[in-house]
Enzyme design. Structure first.
Site, PDB file in Angstrom:
ATOM      1  CG  ASN A   1      16.739  -6.987  -3.805  1.00  0.00           C
ATOM      2  OD1 ASN A   1      16.227  -6.105  -3.543  1.00  0.00           O
ATOM      3  ND2 ASN A   1      16.233  -8.212  -4.385  1.00  0.00           N
TER       4      ASN A   1
ATOM      5  CG  PHE B   1      11.292  -4.347   7.035  1.00  0.00           C
ATOM      6  CD1 PHE B   1       9.893  -3.885   7.544  1.00  0.00           C
ATOM      7  CD2 PHE B   1      12.469  -4.295   7.691  1.00  0.00           C
ATOM      8  CE1 PHE B   1      10.003  -3.352   8.749  1.00  0.00           C
ATOM      9  CE2 PHE B   1      12.397  -3.730   8.831  1.00  0.00           C
ATOM     10  CZ  PHE B   1      11.270  -3.132   9.827  1.00  0.00           C
TER      11      PHE B   1
ATOM     12  CE  LYS C   1       3.924  -9.425   3.351  1.00  0.00           C
ATOM     13  NZ  LYS C   1       5.412  -9.370   3.653  1.00  0.00           N
TER      14      LYS C   1
ATOM     15  CG  ASN D   1      -0.689   1.085  -1.349  1.00  0.00           C
ATOM     16  OD1 ASN D   1       0.623   0.737  -2.047  1.00  0.00           O
ATOM     17  ND2 ASN D   1      -1.267   0.132  -1.440  1.00  0.00           N
TER      18      ASN D   1
ATOM     19  CB  SER E   1      -0.246  -7.783   5.223  1.00  0.00           C
ATOM     20  OG  SER E   1      -1.489  -7.102   4.624  1.00  0.00           O
TER      21      SER E   1
ATOM     22  CE1 TYR F   1       2.837  -8.110   0.189  1.00  0.00           C
ATOM     23  CE2 TYR F   1       0.546  -7.961   0.558  1.00  0.00           C
ATOM     24  CZ  TYR F   1       1.695  -7.587   0.845  1.00  0.00           C
ATOM     25  OH  TYR F   1       2.275  -7.146   1.921  1.00  0.00           O
TER      26      TYR F   1
HETATM   27  P1  NAD Z   1       9.135  -1.599   0.278  1.00  0.00           P
HETATM   28  O1  NAD Z   1       9.091  -2.103  -0.820  1.00  0.00           O
HETATM   29  O2  NAD Z   1       9.411  -0.135   0.431  1.00  0.00           O
HETATM   30  O3  NAD Z   1      10.223  -2.445   1.238  1.00  0.00           O
HETATM   31  C1  NAD Z   1      10.615  -3.814   0.888  1.00  0.00           C
HETATM   32  C2  NAD Z   1      12.274  -3.923   0.895  1.00  0.00           C
HETATM   33  O4  NAD Z   1      12.635  -4.958   0.549  1.00  0.00           O
HETATM   34  C3  NAD Z   1      12.589  -2.974  -0.797  1.00  0.00           C
HETATM   35  O5  NAD Z   1      13.659  -2.066   0.123  1.00  0.00           O
HETATM   36  C4  NAD Z   1      13.094  -4.055  -1.447  1.00  0.00           C
HETATM   37  O6  NAD Z   1      14.028  -3.625  -2.446  1.00  0.00           O
HETATM   38  C5  NAD Z   1      13.673  -4.993  -0.506  1.00  0.00           C
HETATM   39  N1  NAD Z   1      13.560  -6.454  -1.093  1.00  0.00           N
HETATM   40  C6  NAD Z   1      12.667  -7.185  -1.652  1.00  0.00           C
HETATM   41  N2  NAD Z   1      13.085  -8.282  -2.002  1.00  0.00           N
HETATM   42  C7  NAD Z   1      14.426  -8.487  -1.491  1.00  0.00           C
HETATM   43  C8  NAD Z   1      15.358  -9.421  -1.706  1.00  0.00           C
HETATM   44  N3  NAD Z   1      14.936 -10.618  -2.108  1.00  0.00           N
HETATM   45  N4  NAD Z   1      16.376  -9.293  -0.947  1.00  0.00           N
HETATM   46  C9  NAD Z   1      16.752  -8.159  -0.525  1.00  0.00           C
HETATM   47  N5  NAD Z   1      15.787  -7.001  -0.483  1.00  0.00           N
HETATM   48  C10 NAD Z   1      14.650  -7.241  -1.039  1.00  0.00           C
HETATM   49  O7  NAD Z   1       8.163  -1.973   1.111  1.00  0.00           O
HETATM   50  P2  NAD Z   1       7.509  -1.507   2.576  1.00  0.00           P
HETATM   51  O8  NAD Z   1       6.220  -0.798   2.182  1.00  0.00           O
HETATM   52  O9  NAD Z   1       8.363  -0.971   3.351  1.00  0.00           O
HETATM   53  O10 NAD Z   1       6.983  -2.853   3.349  1.00  0.00           O
HETATM   54  C11 NAD Z   1       7.851  -3.727   3.997  1.00  0.00           C
HETATM   55  C12 NAD Z   1       7.276  -4.930   4.340  1.00  0.00           C
HETATM   56  O11 NAD Z   1       6.047  -4.824   4.885  1.00  0.00           O
HETATM   57  C13 NAD Z   1       6.993  -5.870   3.274  1.00  0.00           C
HETATM   58  O12 NAD Z   1       7.181  -7.401   3.298  1.00  0.00           O
HETATM   59  C14 NAD Z   1       5.525  -5.528   2.815  1.00  0.00           C
HETATM   60  O13 NAD Z   1       4.841  -6.810   2.147  1.00  0.00           O
HETATM   61  C15 NAD Z   1       5.025  -5.512   4.248  1.00  0.00           C
HETATM   62  N6  NAD Z   1       3.629  -4.626   4.403  1.00  0.00           N
HETATM   63  C16 NAD Z   1       3.553  -3.536   3.818  1.00  0.00           C
HETATM   64  C17 NAD Z   1       2.341  -2.686   3.722  1.00  0.00           C
HETATM   65  C18 NAD Z   1       2.287  -1.367   3.273  1.00  0.00           C
HETATM   66  O14 NAD Z   1       1.249  -1.077   2.772  1.00  0.00           O
HETATM   67  N7  NAD Z   1       3.405  -0.752   3.165  1.00  0.00           N
HETATM   68  C19 NAD Z   1       1.204  -3.225   4.451  1.00  0.00           C
HETATM   69  C20 NAD Z   1       1.447  -4.691   5.087  1.00  0.00           C
HETATM   70  C21 NAD Z   1       2.699  -5.128   5.064  1.00  0.00           C
HETATM   71  C1  WQD Z   2      -7.065   2.239   0.084  1.00  0.00           C
HETATM   72  C2  WQD Z   2      -8.386   2.463  -0.268  1.00  0.00           C
HETATM   73  C3  WQD Z   2      -9.064   1.767  -2.591  1.00  0.00           C
HETATM   74  C4  WQD Z   2      -5.911   3.730  -4.696  1.00  0.00           C
HETATM   75  C5  WQD Z   2      -3.145  -2.642   0.369  1.00  0.00           C
HETATM   76  C6  WQD Z   2      -2.968  -4.060   0.494  1.00  0.00           C
HETATM   77  C7  WQD Z   2      -2.750  -4.626   1.914  1.00  0.00           C
HETATM   78  C8  WQD Z   2      -1.680  -3.759   2.727  1.00  0.00           C
HETATM   79  C9  WQD Z   2      -1.962  -2.241   2.402  1.00  0.00           C
HETATM   80  C10 WQD Z   2       0.314  -4.816   2.163  1.00  0.00           C
HETATM   81  C11 WQD Z   2      -9.080   1.510  -0.974  1.00  0.00           C
HETATM   82  C12 WQD Z   2      -8.924   3.126  -2.508  1.00  0.00           C
HETATM   83  C13 WQD Z   2      -6.785   3.128  -3.573  1.00  0.00           C
HETATM   84  C14 WQD Z   2      -6.603   4.686  -5.651  1.00  0.00           C
HETATM   85  C15 WQD Z   2      -8.723   4.445  -4.362  1.00  0.00           C
HETATM   86  N1  WQD Z   2      -0.627  -4.177   2.105  1.00  0.00           N
HETATM   87  N2  WQD Z   2      -8.088   3.708  -3.616  1.00  0.00           N
HETATM   88  N3  WQD Z   2      -7.816   4.889  -5.437  1.00  0.00           N
HETATM   89  O1  WQD Z   2      -6.159  -2.096  -0.831  1.00  0.00           O
HETATM   90  O2  WQD Z   2      -6.480  -1.053   1.592  1.00  0.00           O
HETATM   91  O3  WQD Z   2      -4.474  -2.235   0.936  1.00  0.00           O
HETATM   92  O4  WQD Z   2      -2.247  -1.967   1.005  1.00  0.00           O
HETATM   93  O5  WQD Z   2       0.192  -5.831   3.161  1.00  0.00           O
HETATM   94  O6  WQD Z   2      -2.577  -6.027   1.795  1.00  0.00           O
HETATM   95  O7  WQD Z   2      -4.251  -4.898  -0.169  1.00  0.00           O
HETATM   96  O8  WQD Z   2      -4.709  -0.199   0.213  1.00  0.00           O
HETATM   97  O9  WQD Z   2      -4.026   2.242  -0.287  1.00  0.00           O
HETATM   98  O10 WQD Z   2      -4.427   0.457  -2.124  1.00  0.00           O
HETATM   99  O11 WQD Z   2      -6.266   1.296  -0.853  1.00  0.00           O
HETATM  100  O12 WQD Z   2      -9.998   4.861  -4.252  1.00  0.00           O
HETATM  101  O13 WQD Z   2      -5.975   5.058  -6.631  1.00  0.00           O
HETATM  102  O14 WQD Z   2      -8.096   3.572  -1.229  1.00  0.00           O
HETATM  103  O15 WQD Z   2      -9.944   1.274  -3.046  1.00  0.00           O
HETATM  104  O16 WQD Z   2     -10.519   1.582  -0.640  1.00  0.00           O
HETATM  105  P1  WQD Z   2      -5.547  -1.377   0.546  1.00  0.00           P
HETATM  106  P2  WQD Z   2      -4.704   1.066  -1.144  1.00  0.00           P
END
Ligand code: NAD
Ligand code: WQD
Length: 338
Positions: free
Chosen positions: A33, A81, A154, A200, A125, A150
Site C-alpha cells: 500500500n 513483510f 511480532k 535506526n 524479529s 511493535y
Molecule cells: P518496510 O517498512 O520498508 O517494509 C514494510 C512494507 O510493508 C512497506 O513497503 C509498507 O508500505 C508495507 N505495508 C505496511 N502495511 C501494509 C498493509 N496493510 N498493506 C500493504 N502494505 C503494507 O520495513 P522492512 O524493514 O522492509 O521490514 C519488513 C518486515 O520485516 C516488517 O514486518 C518488519 O517489522 C520486519 N522486521 C524488520 C526489521 C528491520 O530492522 N528492518 C527487523 C525485524 C523485523
Molecule cells: C541499534 C543500536 C541504539 C539510533 C530495532 C528494533 C528491533 C528490530 C531492529 C524490528 C542501539 C543505538 C540507535 C541512534 C544510537 N526491528 N542507536 N543512536 O533498537 O537494536 O532494534 O531494529 O523488528 O525490534 O528494536 O536497532 O538501529 O534502533 O539501534 O545510539 O540514533 O544503536 O541504542 O544500541 P535496535 P536500532
C-alpha cells in the site's frame, strides 16, 4: 518456476528479497500500500535483475483485493513483510499497530485457505526473545516479554501462525527472526528509505554523513559492554534476502512450523559501527554520547547455527560491506526514492 507472493514487497527487505528471488529463478508477485515505500523500488529491482516482477498497489487487509491476486496467479508461497515497524511510534499508536500488523496476517491466512495456498514465511524479529533470555538467542528459547507494542505484534503473529498450523496440518509456516538488517544492494539502486527522522542507527549515520542531520547521538555509553555502548547483531540486507530464498526453497518441501534466526552471530558495538563507517568511507560522522534510550537492551545476538544446518544459509558480507553499501545507497539517493 515457483511463484512467491511478497506482501509488503516494495519495502526495504522486500525489495532486496525480490532481487534475490528473481535471480534464483522464482516468479515474484508483490503487493504494497506504499504506506512506507514507493513503487520505484520494484521498478529498480527489475532494472537490477533484468527480469519482471508483478506489483499491485493494494492493502494486504483488503480481502477482495487479495482474493483477486490469488485467483490471477498460482501462488506457491507467501512471504509476509507487510507491517508497521517503528518501535517508538508503536508506543504512541498501539491500536494502529495491532490493527495493521495482526489484520494483515489474518487476512492472508483466510485468503490462503480459501484459495489453496498453504505456505507462509513471516518476517519476525529478534525482539520476541524479550529481555529475559540469555545471549546468544537460540530458536528453542521461549518468547519473552516484549518492551513495546511493535514487539508484541511480532510475538502475537508468531502465536497466530503456530495455532493456525496446529489446526491445519497442511499449512506450513516459517518464522524468520531478523536481527539488525543494514546495508543495501551493491548497485546503490535500492536501499532503506525511512520517512522523517530515522529511528535506526545506520540510516541516522548515513543522514549525518550526507549532511541532512547535524550529529549522531549515541544512546548510552555506560552499558556493561566492552566499550560501554550496546552490542547488536548487524546483518547485511543482501545476506538476509538470500536467507529468504533458502527459506522459500525449504518451505516448498516441509510440513509444520520452523523458526530460524537470521543473524551473523557476531555482535558489534555502536562505537564500532561508527568507527567502521568512518574508516571504510573516509568520511566523518560527528557524534555525541547521550542518555540511554528507553527499552534498549545492552546486547543481543543470534545463534545462527540452525539456519546454517537446515537452510544451508550463511552470511558472507562483512561489516565493511554493510558500511560501504549503506553509504553508496545514501549518497546516490540523498532523498531516498523521492
Ligand atoms: P518496510 O517498512 O520498508 O517494509 C514494510 C512494507 O510493508 C512497506 O513497503 C509498507 O508500505 C508495507 N505495508 C505496511 N502495511 C501494509 C498493509 N496493510 N498493506 C500493504 N502494505 C503494507 O520495513 P522492512 O524493514 O522492509 O521490514 C519488513 C518486515 O520485516 C516488517 O514486518 C518488519 O517489522 C520486519 N522486521 C524488520 C526489521 C528491520 O530492522 N528492518 C527487523 C525485524 C523485523
Ligand atoms: C541499534 C543500536 C541504539 C539510533 C530495532 C528494533 C528491533 C528490530 C531492529 C524490528 C542501539 C543505538 C540507535 C541512534 C544510537 N526491528 N542507536 N543512536 O533498537 O537494536 O532494534 O531494529 O523488528 O525490534 O528494536 O536497532 O538501529 O534502533 O539501534 O545510539 O540514533 O544503536 O541504542 O544500541 P535496535 P536500532
Amino acid at each position: 518456476m515457483a511463484a512467491v507472493f511478497l506482501a509488503g514487497g516494495a519495502g526495504y527487505i522486500g525489495s532486496h528479497t525480490a532481487v534475490e528471488l528473481l535471480n534464483a529463478g522464482f516468479e515474484v508477485i508483490a503487493a504494497d500500500n506504499f504506506s512506507n515505500s514507493s513503487p520505484e523500488s520494484i521498478r529498480r529491482v527489475e532494472q537490477i535483475t533484468g527480469k519482471s516482477a508483478v506489483l499491485y498497489e493494494a492493502d494486504i487487509r483488503d480481502r477482495k483485493a487479495m482474493t483477486e491476486i490469488f485467483r490471477k496467479h498460482k501462488i506457491d508461497a507467501v512471504i509476509h513483510f507487510a507491517g508497521m515497524k517503528a518501535v517508538g511510534e508503536s508506543v504512541q499508536k498501539p491500536v494502529e499497530y495491532y490493527r495493521n500488523n495482526l489484520d494483515t496476517t489474518l487476512t492472508l491466512l483466510e485468503v490462503m485457505r480459501e484459495e489453496g495456498c498453504s505456505k507462509i514465511i513471516f518476517s519476525s524479529s529478534a525482539t520476541v526473545y524479550g529481555a529475559e533470555n540469555p545471549v546468544p538467542y537460540t530458536e528453542t528459547m521461549p518468547r519473552g516479554i516484549c518492551s513495546n507494542p511493535y514487539g508484541w505484534t511480532k510475538a502475537m503473529t508468531e502465536q497466530i501462525l503456530e495455532d493456525a498450523a496446529k489446526a491445519d496440518p497442511s499449512l506450513s509456516v516459517i518464522l524468520l527472526r531478523y536481527f539488525n538488517p543494514i546495508g543495501a544492494h551493491s548497485s546503490g539502486m535500492i536501499g532503506e528509505d525511512p520517512q522523517g527522522i530515522p529511528n535506526n542507527l545506520m540510516p541516522y549515520i548515513t543522514q549525518v554523513a550526507v549532511g541532512k542531520r547535524e550529529q549522531l547521538t549515541i544512546f548510552g555509553n555506560d552499558y556493561p559492554t566492552p566499550d560501554g555502548t550496546c552490542l547488536r547483531d548487524y546483518i547485511h540486507v543482501v545476506d538476509l534476502a538470500k536467507g529468504h530464498v533458502c527459506a522459500a526453497n525449504y518451505i516448498l518441501g516441509m510440513q509444520g512450523v520452523e523458526i530460524f534466526n537470521l543473524g551473523t552471530g557476531r555482535p558489534y558495538s555502536v562505537t564500532e559501527i561508527v568507527d567502521a563507517f568512518e574508516r571504510v568511507n573516509g568520511i566523518k560522522v560527528p557524534h555525541v554520547y547521550g542518555d540511554r534510550r528507553a527499552g534498549d537492551l545492552a546486547e543481543f545476538y543470534a545463534n545462527a547455527e540452525k539456519a546454517r544446518e537446515i537452510l544451508h544459509w550463511e552470511t558472507t558480507l562483512t561489516l565493511e560491506d554493510m558500511c560501504r553499501d549503506s553509504w553508496n545507497w545514501q549518497k546516490q539517493n540523498p532523498n531516498g526514492y523521492r
